[in-house]
Design a protein around this motif. Structure first.
Motif, PDB file in Angstrom:
ATOM      1  N   MET A  14       1.329  35.429   3.608  1.00 34.48           N
ATOM      2  CA  MET A  14       2.698  35.922   3.849  1.00 34.48           C
ATOM      3  C   MET A  14       2.656  37.355   4.362  1.00 34.48           C
ATOM      4  SD  MET A  14       4.740  34.460   0.595  1.00 34.48           S
ATOM      5  CE  MET A  14       5.580  32.891   0.664  1.00 34.48           C
ATOM      6  N   PHE A  15       1.754  38.159   3.790  1.00 34.58           N
ATOM      7  CA  PHE A  15       1.609  39.545   4.201  1.00 34.58           C
ATOM      8  C   PHE A  15       1.223  39.624   5.679  1.00 34.58           C
ATOM      9  CE2 PHE A  15      -0.988  43.334   4.806  1.00 34.58           C
ATOM     10  CZ  PHE A  15      -0.151  44.322   4.296  1.00 34.58           C
ATOM     11  N   MET A  16       0.256  38.784   6.068  1.00 35.45           N
ATOM     12  CA  MET A  16      -0.182  38.814   7.465  1.00 35.45           C
ATOM     13  C   MET A  16       0.895  38.279   8.399  1.00 35.45           C
ATOM     14  SD  MET A  16      -4.174  37.813   7.226  1.00 35.45           S
ATOM     15  CE  MET A  16      -4.700  38.338   8.835  1.00 35.45           C
ATOM     16  N   GLN A  17       1.630  37.273   7.941  1.00 35.37           N
ATOM     17  CA  GLN A  17       2.691  36.725   8.783  1.00 35.37           C
ATOM     18  C   GLN A  17       3.750  37.790   9.053  1.00 35.37           C
ATOM     19  OE1 GLN A  17       4.485  33.249   7.102  1.00 35.37           O
ATOM     20  NE2 GLN A  17       5.286  32.549   9.074  1.00 35.37           N
ATOM     21  N   ALA A  18       3.974  38.651   8.056  1.00 41.98           N
ATOM     22  CA  ALA A  18       5.011  39.659   8.202  1.00 41.98           C
ATOM     23  C   ALA A  18       4.544  40.848   9.033  1.00 41.98           C
ATOM     24  CB  ALA A  18       5.466  40.125   6.820  1.00 41.98           C
ATOM     25  N   TYR A  19       3.308  41.308   8.784  1.00 46.34           N
ATOM     26  CA  TYR A  19       2.887  42.571   9.391  1.00 46.34           C
ATOM     27  C   TYR A  19       1.880  42.406  10.537  1.00 46.34           C
ATOM     28  CZ  TYR A  19       5.293  44.650   5.465  1.00 46.34           C
ATOM     29  OH  TYR A  19       6.242  45.006   4.579  1.00 46.34           O
ATOM     30  N   LEU A  20       1.098  41.310  10.539  1.00 46.48           N
ATOM     31  CA  LEU A  20       0.103  41.114  11.607  1.00 46.48           C
ATOM     32  C   LEU A  20       0.304  39.740  12.243  1.00 46.48           C
ATOM     33  CD1 LEU A  20      -2.906  42.326   9.466  1.00 46.48           C
ATOM     34  CD2 LEU A  20      -1.960  43.590  11.385  1.00 46.48           C
ATOM     35  N   PRO A  21       1.467  39.501  12.842  1.00 47.54           N
ATOM     36  CA  PRO A  21       1.742  38.141  13.331  1.00 47.54           C
ATOM     37  C   PRO A  21       0.737  37.646  14.360  1.00 47.54           C
ATOM     38  CG  PRO A  21       3.379  39.716  14.115  1.00 47.54           C
ATOM     39  CD  PRO A  21       2.565  40.420  13.101  1.00 47.54           C
ATOM     40  N   SER A  22       0.161  38.555  15.190  1.00 49.08           N
ATOM     41  CA  SER A  22      -0.760  38.069  16.224  1.00 49.08           C
ATOM     42  C   SER A  22      -2.021  37.499  15.591  1.00 49.08           C
ATOM     43  CB  SER A  22      -1.107  39.203  17.190  1.00 49.08           C
ATOM     44  OG  SER A  22      -1.712  40.259  16.480  1.00 49.08           O
ATOM     45  N   ILE A  23      -2.564  38.203  14.572  1.00 46.60           N
ATOM     46  CA  ILE A  23      -3.761  37.678  13.908  1.00 46.60           C
ATOM     47  C   ILE A  23      -3.408  36.430  13.112  1.00 46.60           C
ATOM     48  CG2 ILE A  23      -5.548  38.197  12.198  1.00 46.60           C
ATOM     49  CD1 ILE A  23      -5.519  41.013  13.096  1.00 46.60           C
ATOM     50  N   TYR A  24      -2.210  36.427  12.534  1.00 47.37           N
ATOM     51  CA  TYR A  24      -1.763  35.252  11.781  1.00 47.37           C
ATOM     52  C   TYR A  24      -1.776  34.011  12.676  1.00 47.37           C
ATOM     53  CZ  TYR A  24       1.407  32.101   9.318  1.00 47.37           C
ATOM     54  OH  TYR A  24       1.965  31.001   8.716  1.00 47.37           O
ATOM     55  N   ASN A  25      -1.257  34.185  13.909  1.00 45.20           N
ATOM     56  CA  ASN A  25      -1.229  33.047  14.833  1.00 45.20           C
ATOM     57  C   ASN A  25      -2.623  32.663  15.304  1.00 45.20           C
ATOM     58  OD1 ASN A  25       1.524  32.754  14.759  1.00 45.20           O
ATOM     59  ND2 ASN A  25       1.847  34.295  16.351  1.00 45.20           N
ATOM     60  N   LEU A  26      -3.496  33.684  15.471  1.00 44.47           N
ATOM     61  CA  LEU A  26      -4.851  33.427  15.951  1.00 44.47           C
ATOM     62  C   LEU A  26      -5.641  32.594  14.943  1.00 44.47           C
ATOM     63  CD1 LEU A  26      -6.869  34.252  18.242  1.00 44.47           C
ATOM     64  CD2 LEU A  26      -7.581  36.112  16.753  1.00 44.47           C
ATOM     65  N   LEU A  27      -5.497  32.944  13.654  1.00 44.13           N
ATOM     66  CA  LEU A  27      -6.308  32.270  12.642  1.00 44.13           C
ATOM     67  C   LEU A  27      -5.743  30.899  12.280  1.00 44.13           C
ATOM     68  CD1 LEU A  27      -7.249  35.229  10.316  1.00 44.13           C
ATOM     69  CD2 LEU A  27      -8.668  34.085  11.986  1.00 44.13           C
ATOM     70  N   GLY A  28      -4.414  30.756  12.392  1.00 48.00           N
ATOM     71  CA  GLY A  28      -3.802  29.458  12.171  1.00 48.00           C
ATOM     72  C   GLY A  28      -4.150  28.869  10.822  1.00 48.00           C
ATOM     73  N   VAL A  29      -4.638  27.625  10.853  1.00 49.77           N
ATOM     74  CA  VAL A  29      -4.865  26.888   9.611  1.00 49.77           C
ATOM     75  C   VAL A  29      -6.012  27.476   8.787  1.00 49.77           C
ATOM     76  CG1 VAL A  29      -6.468  25.214  10.555  1.00 49.77           C
ATOM     77  CG2 VAL A  29      -4.976  24.547   8.698  1.00 49.77           C
ATOM     78  N   TYR A  30      -6.882  28.267   9.451  1.00 51.63           N
ATOM     79  CA  TYR A  30      -8.042  28.779   8.710  1.00 51.63           C
ATOM     80  C   TYR A  30      -7.650  29.781   7.642  1.00 51.63           C
ATOM     81  CZ  TYR A  30     -10.776  26.185  11.951  1.00 51.63           C
ATOM     82  OH  TYR A  30     -11.299  25.146  12.654  1.00 51.63           O
ATOM     83  N   LEU A  31      -6.440  30.389   7.765  1.00 50.44           N
ATOM     84  CA  LEU A  31      -5.972  31.267   6.691  1.00 50.44           C
ATOM     85  C   LEU A  31      -5.732  30.457   5.423  1.00 50.44           C
ATOM     86  CD1 LEU A  31      -3.424  33.920   7.964  1.00 50.44           C
ATOM     87  CD2 LEU A  31      -5.538  34.272   6.732  1.00 50.44           C
ATOM     88  N   ASP A  32      -5.066  29.315   5.549  1.00 52.64           N
ATOM     89  CA  ASP A  32      -4.829  28.470   4.377  1.00 52.64           C
ATOM     90  C   ASP A  32      -6.134  27.967   3.800  1.00 52.64           C
ATOM     91  OD1 ASP A  32      -1.807  28.175   4.518  1.00 52.64           O
ATOM     92  OD2 ASP A  32      -2.421  27.604   6.548  1.00 52.64           O
ATOM     93  N   LEU A  33      -7.079  27.720   4.702  1.00 51.99           N
ATOM     94  CA  LEU A  33      -8.342  27.139   4.249  1.00 51.99           C
ATOM     95  C   LEU A  33      -9.195  28.135   3.461  1.00 51.99           C
ATOM     96  CD1 LEU A  33      -9.396  24.824   7.196  1.00 51.99           C
ATOM     97  CD2 LEU A  33      -8.556  24.191   4.955  1.00 51.99           C
TER      98      LEU A  33
END
Lengths: 230, 309
Positions: A87-106
């Motif tokens: 959630m933190f990355m989605q809010a403040y680092l959206p570009s990296i959030y999109n780049l990592l995609g499902v691997y963040l959950d993993l």
């Protein structure tokens, strides 16, 4: 394992027990995100944050968690921190959030984090567990960064998005693909083996604690004995 | 490492063959195909061959120098690897790409596994597959400068789309493709030389080509001309005579060789027919290389004087 001073607890994660190149844990995110330097740093820092927090909390709770259901308990703690980081990355680092995609959950099922909870945090003090988490996290980040540097420069002629002169015209797309990742991974493991020659712990030093399958293994404790008998 | 080739336990029968004489024979056998390639595709082909051979030898020398190993460039195996790789590349391959392929073949596939005799897969084939994945521009093969051809696909691609290629041009090699794979006469000449010199046995090449032909024949609704064109296209003849017969990565026993060749033939046709790449020879040989240890354990050598099963 023998020397347990705070400094060595912290340092061992970086080279001697590097989670990627020596313990060979977390291979899936390692191969998946290292085709770009930005993705590798993002992944490494996110995993480090989760690792430090989960190691601390699991170490705090280690006397409450019943032995038989410890794995589900660890997963709940880890998943909680992964959700926060995500959630933190989605809010403040959206570009990296999109780049990592499902691997963040993993990251939840990343065996480095579960492995450290099982091998270390579940039986050590809070401060040492946090240090261990930090060392392992930095080791993971360095490993990802070194792989991503090689793969991105050779594969796309760029470093963190900036184009590298000369190499730019001579890129080898092989390195951004999965087989290139495995090749670089294998060569770096060999290089780390040469650097840590004879000093890195062997598999039997970890016994069953170091084995990701230990929780489900029917013959726990037997393979360590077999090694000694040889 | 001794230069003598002692393959099994005593009694040793002394043979004049050594690694370097065998490699010299292979080079002689490859020369007709190389010359034909240069004639068909022009001097550019010579450049690719020169770069591949030179880089292969130099990288083996440097690797042995850095790791303080005994120099092995004298056994000519690096020359053979470089030459084979070059013959598998189209003549319009950029020279730096050819050099990287050569370095990959020698350093990664051969030297890192322990040098000659220790590589688990054929260096030239692996480097060819590596280059196919690494450089997407390679799939568009060069066309002969000797004759005017309409720019288009390689014969295999034409055949896959249901077109026809004349057997004559397939035999003489005036078609698109890699430097050494198009002129079948030169390849067969080299293959016969190797058979006569007893460098290779007939099992792998003949069975490999026959299996490919029969399987294609069945798949092509028993059209003999079409399946003959398929068999003569691509790198099949080159692969069957020169790459599948590599001592290190193919079985040593007769039945092992038969299994190896049939498997390679079936895989070649499967990849050619249903795969996304038009050519399947290099992938087929590479896969059979990886299966080689299993084939060897299924077909153990009967010990001299030992009891049968």
């Amino acid at each position: 394992m023998k020397n347990n001073s705070s400094m060595s607890v912290f340092l061992k994660g970086i080279l001697l027990e590097n989670p990627v190149f020596v313990l060979v844990l977390g291979t899936c995110p390692t191969l998946a995100v290292t085709n770009s330097v930005i993705g590798a740093i993002g992944m490494g820092l996110a995993a480090t944050a989760v690792l430090v927090c989960s190691n601390t909390v699991i170490s705090l709770l280690r006397s409450i968690i019943p032995e038989t259901v410890r794995i589900p308990c660890y997963i709940v703690v880890i998943a909680g921190f992964v959700t926060i980081v995500k959630m933190f990355m989605q809010a403040y680092l959206p570009s990296i959030y999109n780049l990592l995609g499902v691997y963040l959950d993993l990251i939840t099922v990343n065996c480095i984090i579960l492995g450290r909870a099982e091998m270390f945090a579940g039986k050590n003090t809070v401060s040492k567990s946090a240090l261990d988490g930090l060392g392992m996290g930095i080791g993971f980040t360095i490993a990802l960064l070194s792989m991503a540097t090689i793969r991105e420069i050779l594969g796309e002629g760029t470093f963190a998005g900036m184009s590298v002169p000369f190499i730019k015209d001579y890129t080898i797309a092989f390195f951004t693909k999965a087989p290139g990742g495995l090749l670089v991974f294998g060569i770096l493991i060999a290089v780390v083996n040469v650097i840590t020659h004879g000093k890195a712990p062997y598999k039997k030093d970890f016994a069953c604690e170091g084995c990701p399958n230990a929780a489900f293994c029917h013959s726990s404790g037997e393979c360590a004995n077999k090694e000694e008998n040889k | 490492m001794s230069n003598k080739l002692n393959l099994s336990v005593s009694p040793h029968i002394h043979s004049k063959n050594s690694t370097s004489t065998i490699m010299r024979d292979v080079i002689i056998a490859l020369l007709p195909a190389a010359v034909a390639g240069v004639v068909i595709f022009g001097l550019r082909a010579l450049g690719v061959i020169a770069v591949c051979v030179a880089v292969a030898v130099i990288s083996e020398y440097i690797f042995n120098y850095i790791t303080k190993k005994e120099q092995t460039i004298g056994d000519l195996s690096a020359v053979v690897t470089g030459l084979l790789l070059a013959l598998n590349l189209p003549a319009n391959t950029p020279l730096w790409q050819a050099a990287i392929g050569s370095i990959f073949a020698i350093i990664v596939v051969k030297c890192l596994f322990g040098g000659i005799g220790c590589n688990i897969v054929n260096p030239a084939i692996t480097a060819r597959v590596f280059m196919l994945i690494a450089f997407t521009n390679l799939s568009s093969a060069a066309f002969p400068t000797l004759v005017d051809t309409v720019a288009g696909a390689t014969p295999l691609a034409i055949l896959k789309d249901g077109g026809l290629v004349s057997i004559e041009s397939l035999v003489f090699g005036t078609i698109g493709g890699a430097i050494g794979e198009t002129c079948k006469i030169a390849l067969v000449l080299g293959g016969i030389y190797l058979l006569v010199r007893r460098v290779i046995t007939w099992h792998i090449p003949i069975i490999y080509i026959t299996t490919t032909f029969i399987f294609t024949f069945i798949l092509q609704d028993f059209d003999i001309l079409q399946s003959l064109s398929f068999t003569l296209s691509g790198g099949l003849i080159l692969g069957a005579f020169f790459m599948a017969t590599d001592y290190v990565t193919s079985p040593a026993t007769k039945w092992g060789k038969v299994i190896f060749a049939v498997g390679a033939g079936l895989l070649t046709v499967v990849i050619r027919t249903w795969g996304s790449y038009p050519e399947g020879v290099s992938f087929a040989i590479l896969l059979m290389n990886i299966l080689n240890p299993y084939i060897c354990s299924w077909t153990p050598r009967k010990l001299f004087g030992g009891k049968g099963k």
